[in-house]
Structure formats: structure tokens, C-alpha cells
Design a protein around this motif. Structure first.
Motif, short mmCIF file in Angstrom:
data_model
loop_
_atom_site.label_atom_id
_atom_site.label_comp_id
_atom_site.label_asym_id
_atom_site.label_seq_id
_atom_site.Cartn_x
_atom_site.Cartn_y
_atom_site.Cartn_z
N ARG A 106 12.47 7.75 -3.79
CA ARG A 106 12.63 8.08 -2.53
C ARG A 106 12.47 6.69 -1.67
NH1 ARG A 106 7.47 10.41 -1.08
NH2 ARG A 106 8.31 11.47 0.52
N ASN A 107 12.73 6.72 -0.44
CA ASN A 107 12.66 5.49 0.18
C ASN A 107 11.85 6.14 1.61
OD1 ASN A 107 14.68 4.00 -1.18
ND2 ASN A 107 16.06 5.51 -0.58
N LEU A 108 10.97 4.93 1.95
CA LEU A 108 9.96 5.34 2.82
C LEU A 108 9.96 4.41 4.02
CD1 LEU A 108 6.93 5.73 0.49
CD2 LEU A 108 8.45 7.53 1.27
N TYR A 109 9.53 4.76 5.34
CA TYR A 109 9.55 4.18 6.49
C TYR A 109 7.95 3.80 6.65
CZ TYR A 109 8.88 3.13 11.64
OH TYR A 109 8.65 2.35 12.82
N VAL A 110 7.70 2.39 6.86
CA VAL A 110 6.12 2.22 6.84
C VAL A 110 5.90 1.41 8.19
CG1 VAL A 110 4.44 0.63 5.38
CG2 VAL A 110 6.42 1.47 4.36
N PRO A 111 5.35 2.08 9.07
CA PRO A 111 5.27 1.57 10.68
C PRO A 111 4.08 0.64 10.56
CG PRO A 111 4.69 3.79 10.44
CD PRO A 111 4.88 3.70 8.92
N GLU A 112 3.27 0.70 9.60
CA GLU A 112 2.19 -0.62 9.70
C GLU A 112 2.58 -1.85 9.46
OE1 GLU A 112 0.84 3.82 8.63
OE2 GLU A 112 2.13 2.33 7.73
N ALA A 113 3.82 -1.96 8.84
CA ALA A 113 4.31 -3.35 8.37
C ALA A 113 5.23 -3.82 9.67
CB ALA A 113 4.91 -3.35 7.08
N VAL A 114 4.78 -4.47 10.54
CA VAL A 114 5.41 -4.62 11.38
C VAL A 114 6.24 -6.34 11.55
CG1 VAL A 114 5.70 -4.77 14.23
CG2 VAL A 114 4.00 -3.48 12.89
N HIS A 121 0.82 -1.24 -0.12
CA HIS A 121 -0.17 -0.19 -0.27
C HIS A 121 0.91 1.19 0.07
CE1 HIS A 121 -3.55 2.52 1.03
NE2 HIS A 121 -2.86 3.13 1.80
N ALA A 122 1.91 1.20 0.54
CA ALA A 122 2.63 2.36 0.90
C ALA A 122 3.39 2.50 -0.64
CB ALA A 122 3.99 1.91 1.95
N LEU A 123 3.86 1.70 -1.27
CA LEU A 123 4.42 2.09 -2.67
C LEU A 123 3.23 2.37 -3.65
CD1 LEU A 123 6.94 1.23 -1.31
CD2 LEU A 123 7.49 -0.20 -3.53
N ASP A 124 2.20 1.73 -3.38
CA ASP A 124 1.00 2.11 -4.31
C ASP A 124 0.72 3.63 -4.23
OD1 ASP A 124 0.72 -0.45 -5.27
OD2 ASP A 124 -0.97 -0.89 -3.74
N GLN A 125 0.98 4.18 -3.09
CA GLN A 125 0.38 5.59 -2.73
C GLN A 125 1.40 6.40 -3.18
OE1 GLN A 125 -2.82 6.33 -1.60
NE2 GLN A 125 -3.15 4.39 -2.24
N ASP A 126 2.47 6.21 -3.53
CA ASP A 126 3.87 7.13 -3.99
C ASP A 126 4.45 6.46 -5.14
OD1 ASP A 126 5.88 8.74 -4.15
OD2 ASP A 126 6.11 8.91 -1.97
N GLU A 127 4.28 6.79 -6.31
CA GLU A 127 4.96 6.28 -7.67
C GLU A 127 6.52 6.81 -7.57
OE1 GLU A 127 2.96 7.43 -11.04
OE2 GLU A 127 1.31 5.91 -10.66
N SER A 128 6.72 7.68 -6.83
CA SER A 128 8.21 8.04 -6.83
C SER A 128 9.17 7.10 -5.53
CB SER A 128 8.35 9.44 -6.36
OG SER A 128 8.10 9.87 -5.17
N ALA A 129 8.37 6.37 -5.10
CA ALA A 129 9.14 5.60 -4.10
C ALA A 129 9.57 4.26 -4.53
CB ALA A 129 8.20 5.30 -2.70
N PHE A 130 10.86 4.10 -4.37
CA PHE A 130 11.76 2.86 -4.70
C PHE A 130 11.47 1.67 -3.58
CE2 PHE A 130 15.72 0.55 -3.67
CZ PHE A 130 15.49 -0.50 -4.75
N SER A 131 11.40 1.95 -2.23
CA SER A 131 11.51 1.12 -1.16
C SER A 131 10.71 1.47 0.09
CB SER A 131 12.96 0.88 -0.54
OG SER A 131 13.46 1.97 0.04
#
Length: 343
Positions: free
Chosen positions: A222-230, A123-133
């Protein structure tokens, strides 16, 4: 990189993922003598919507046989020897390429995922096409109230560090942009991997995830932190401790190589005072730990790799259109220096 003749696929019933077209992720788990952890890891993935591939690096402890016998739905790729984290992961990514699944999730064998792990990363990457990871929220396996890794930062000292290490997990529940995602539990967009390349196997292990995140940033992603994935993580499950000869030597080598590979000469000169200070502090730290010989040996290996033909071939060439990306990265290197000091 292992050749076809050096790997043996354990495919009994494994060509069918079992969840049809809804699969959007492949989970690649490198395993080397992970008998203590691998079963719990795979049990936790049983209801996650993903194709699971275990890449075994020539284990001799029975963990490969355990996967084959107890997890028939898991695709097992058995290599003839230990090709390191990078070699195993790359082989798994290549093996999964024919599935045309858009996302690749890397997962350490000493982890246990919590329900919804895969969908949260997707979901995190679905929401941001500029995100690699996207980096999962990694908590301590034995003390899940404490953070193990809440995304990785890299600073002008030449240090990479995990955000939130050993701090209360409740304080790290908000998503944000990070420098890179820890390869112990993260998601990559396959299309960008095809553009920037897979993990650099010259690393073997350690800092390869910072390197690939760095390369993605140079290309404007971009690289993102996804706290919902634990994920619950044992930590040092294979190497045995936070600091040891093997880890210190490889980390030192890769620290030098990481700078050489990703920074243009002008940027190296700009950061040189910080890099020298960072090297000096690390030398004193490992002198106190009784590991300074391993640190210095690794540093020398990194310098030799940087000067070698194979090292030069992997260097990211500066391109003028990417100057804005380099400028943003430099700002992060200075900003993250402040973050490091505050920790």
C-alpha cells in the motif's frame, strides 16, 4: 546508471551521521543546478534525525560547492553528468545501503521541510507493515495555505495527477491510501525496494514515482498519504515551468511506457478506450498550449521504448497469484477516473 569511476564522493567527515543508532532514515536529495534552493532545503533539515545525502548531477552553478563548504555534516556524492532524477536517487539509495537504515526518504532540492517531517513519515510506516511508501503533505512554498500535492492518483485515462493541487491546505489534513507517493517528498521502505527494484532509469524524470508505487501495489503493498509530514515546495524548480518542451516530451514518453510496463495485455485491452480518450484529450490540450510537437515526439519515444529490448526487460510479468492485486488496481483506475472528472 553511473559507474564507480563516474562518481566522486565528497566525504570529509561525512561517514559519521552524528546521531548514532537512533537514525532510521536516509534522506536522498538529487541536485542539478539548484543554487536558488538547496541551501534553504538543507538548513531546514538541520534538526531532523536522518542521514542526509545530496547527489549532484554534474551541476555547474556552484550549488555542489556550496553544499561542500557550508554543510560538512551532509554526505555529498558528485556525479560527472546529469543522470536525471532516477539515476541520482538510485545512486543515493545504493550509497546509503551500507548504513543498514530501514527507510529512504526522497526530497526535492526546492523544498523546505517543517519540524517533525522525518518522524511523521517514519511513524506512518511503523504503524502499517503493508505500506511501501508515505507521501508528505506538500504545500506551495510561497502560498503555504495552498496544496501542491496531497498524494498522487492514477486513472484509466493513463493520467497521473496530484490530489488537491492549488486547493486550500486545510482540507487535506486526514491520512488515506493513495495510488502512489510523489517523489518530491516521500518515504520508502528499503526492504521492499530490495524486492521490487529501485526507480526505473528509463524514465530519467517524471512518472518514475507513479511507476514504483504501481509496482509496489502489484506486489500487494500500500501507499499512504501522511498529512502530518509537511513540506513547502517551490515546484518546477529545475525545469522552470509547469509545461515546457522538456517536461512534456518526457511525460509523454513515460506515460506510454508506464502503461506498457505495468499492465498485462488483457488489462491494456480493457482500458484501451479510456487510454485512447486520454491521449486524444492531452493532444488537444498541448495543441492549444503550442506544445503538441513535443507531446507527439514523446509519445513516439515511449512506443519505441516499449517495443525495445531494454523496455521489454523491465516489464512486470503477470503472475496468477497477484490477480487480486491487479483487480484492486483496476478498481482504483476506474474510481480515480471519477475523482479526476470531479476536480
Amino acid at each position: 546508471m553511473p559507474q564507480e569511476g563516474q562518481a566522486r564522493k565528497e566525504m570529509r567527515g561525512r561517514d559519521k551521521p552524528g546521531r548514532g543508532d537512533e537514525l532510521r532514515s536516509t534522506i536522498v536529495i538529487p541536485n542539478y543546478n539548484g543554487m536558488k534552493y538547496i541551501e534553504n532545503c538543507l538548513v531546514s533539515l538541520a534538526k531532523e534525525p536522518a542521514l542526509v545525502i545530496v547527489v549532484d548531477n554534474g551541476s555547474s552553478d556552484g550549488s555542489r560547492e556550496l553544499v561542500r563548504e557550508k554543510f560538512p555534516s551532509v554526505r555529498l556524492l558528485a556525479l560527472d553528468q546529469n543522470y536525471g532524477f532516477c539515476g541520482a536517487v538510485n545512486r543515493g539509495i545504493e550509497e546509503s545501503g551500507r548504513e543498514k537504515i530501514p527507510y529512504v526518504i526522497l526530497l526535492n532540492n526546492d523544498t523546505v521541510v517543517e519540524p517533525g517531517f522525518v518522524r511523521a513519515l517514519e511513524h506512518a510506516l511503523d504503524q502499517d507493515e503493508s505500506a511501501f511508501s508515505g507521501a508528505a503533505r506538500m504545500v506551495n512554498l510561497y502560498h503555504p495555505e495552498l496544496i501542491d500535492d496531497a498524494g498522487d492518483y492514477y486513472c484509466a485515462l493513463g493520467w497521473a495527477f496530484a490530489v488537491g493541487k492549488d486547493k486550500p491546505a486545510a482540507a487535506y489534513r486526514h491520512p488515506r491510501e493513495i495510488f502512489s507517493a510523489c517523489g518530491g517528498a516521500c518515504i520508502y521502505r528499503r526492504g521492499i525496494l530490495e524486492q521490487i527494484g529501485l526507480l526505473d532509469e528509463h524514465h530519467f524524470a517524471y512518472l518514475e514515482d507513479v511507476d514504483i508505487g504501481y509496482r509496489a501495489k502489484i506486489h500487494g503493498y500500500r501507499n499512504l498519504y501522511v498529512p502530518e509530514a509537511v513540506v513547502r515546495h517551490a515546484g518546477s524548480g529545475v525545469s522552470g515551468s509547469r509545461h515546457n518542451d522538456f517536461k512534456v516530451r518526457l511525460s509523454a514518453k513515460n506515460s506510454v511506457y508506464l502503461v506498457y510496463k505495468n499492465m498485462p495485455p488483457v488489462q491494456i485491452l480493457l482500458n484501451l478506450p479510456f487510454l485512447l480518450a486520454g491521449f486524444s484529450v492531452k493532444t488537444l490540450f498541448f495543441l492549444k498550449k503550442g506544445l503538441v510537437k513535443s507531446w507527439l515526439q514523446g509519445t513516439a519515444q515511449g512506443l519505441r521504448l516499449a517495443c525495445s529490448k531494454k523496455g521489454r526487460e523491465k516489464r512486470v510479468r503477470f503472475a496468477a497469484p497477484r490477480f487480486p492485486a491487479y483487480a484492486r488496481i483496476q478498481w482504483e483506475l476506474w474510481r480515480n477516473l471519477w475523482y479526476r472528472i470531479r476536480l
